[in-house]
Design an enzyme around this catalytic site. Sequence first.
Site, PDB file in Angstrom:
ATOM      1  N   ARG A   1      87.519  39.177  30.323  1.00 48.10           N
ATOM      2  CA  ARG A   1      87.480  40.476  30.998  1.00 48.10           C
ATOM      3  C   ARG A   1      87.009  40.345  32.448  1.00 48.10           C
ATOM      4  O   ARG A   1      87.514  41.042  33.343  1.00 48.10           O
ATOM      5  CB  ARG A   1      86.549  41.413  30.222  1.00 48.10           C
TER       6      ARG A   1
ATOM      7  N   HIS B   1      89.009  41.849  35.694  1.00 44.50           N
ATOM      8  CA  HIS B   1      88.406  42.782  36.643  1.00 44.50           C
ATOM      9  C   HIS B   1      88.337  42.190  38.044  1.00 44.50           C
ATOM     10  O   HIS B   1      88.348  42.938  39.024  1.00 44.50           O
ATOM     11  CB  HIS B   1      87.019  43.202  36.156  1.00 44.50           C
TER      12      HIS B   1
ATOM     13  N   ASN C   1      82.420  48.522  35.964  1.00 42.44           N
ATOM     14  CA  ASN C   1      81.973  47.137  35.807  1.00 42.44           C
ATOM     15  C   ASN C   1      80.541  47.002  35.304  1.00 42.44           C
ATOM     16  O   ASN C   1      80.035  45.879  35.165  1.00 42.44           O
ATOM     17  CB  ASN C   1      82.103  46.394  37.142  1.00 42.44           C
TER      18      ASN C   1
ATOM     19  N   HIS D   1      92.477  42.634  24.192  1.00 41.73           N
ATOM     20  CA  HIS D   1      91.495  43.449  23.476  1.00 41.73           C
ATOM     21  C   HIS D   1      91.271  42.949  22.050  1.00 41.73           C
ATOM     22  O   HIS D   1      90.486  43.530  21.305  1.00 41.73           O
ATOM     23  CB  HIS D   1      91.924  44.913  23.457  1.00 41.73           C
TER      24      HIS D   1
END
Length: 329
Positions: free
Chosen positions: A61, A65, A93, A191
């Site tokens: 992740r 990001h 975040n 995910h």
Amino acid sequence: MAIRSLLLPLALLVLAASSAAVAQLEIGFYSKTCPDAEKIVGQEMAKIIAAAPSLAGPLLRLHFHDCFVRGCDASVLLESTDGNVAEKDAKPNKSLRGFGSVERVKAKLEAACPGIISCADVLTLMSRDAVVLAKGPFWPVALGRRDGRMSSATEASNELPPASGDVPLLAKIFASKGLDLKDLVVLSGAHTLGTAHCLSFADRLYNTTGENGAYGHVDQSLDSEYADKLRVKCKSVDDRAMLSEMDPGSFKTFDTSYYRQVAKRRGLFRSDAALLFDNTTMDYVQRMATGKFDGEFFKDFSASMIKMGDVGVLTGAEGEIRKKCYAPN
């Protein structure tokens, strides 16, 4: 088809703008300056994941990001200063984890090859190795990224794909990074790893408007039995402590189980549920949900990760090679 026709010109512009930089990335970029770079990253990652298997998802992740804001330039790793609020302190975040692991790997590389390996390349390699160590696919990583010097919380808040987004919105954001609708549904498969705080999905349990216009209903696109289980864990829309597995029962293993959850209307986020409301993404979800095409998903995920890892990269004399990933030189 409408979404695709609107996104194609934008995607072509993004690809044209970034092609020169991407061309400077190459497999074996550090073969002469730091030949053991990937080996060092791999060995340290094996220790990190062995000690904390649940970190595979957060490290993946972290790379996502990073790449969606200013490109894959490690700007997500920079700390805020008195005069600037950095990406890592933006609201989307706040729940990011794994920063200490990145610094740990970077320190090992600095000890072996001072000033050679960028934090952007470190994070890209770590995300690949996190997937591999979670029993997912391996893919070759072209290297040569440089580190950015700027980081903005405002940009992060504006540019990251929201967990509440529908497919048209998410597709537009992905297209702005040169990624298409297939990349969207494939990368959503990430995910399968990790957990999420209640705050990121509790509105589906308590704050949805019902058919009669009343507020406070459960999102009808969420399986009611699953919603009941989630409400036991997440007591209110303001619950900041509790975590839920994004792929229940398989959140430490990289597989196609996520798609089976989504197909049963058990995707945790609105963005997961939205995949069933577009023909292209729904077809992919249902195909992967059969469990017969794991190899195809692994191949697709590898290809999409390579594309994402090329987004907005700095190369050549651009940016810098940070000594510490949390601060510019």
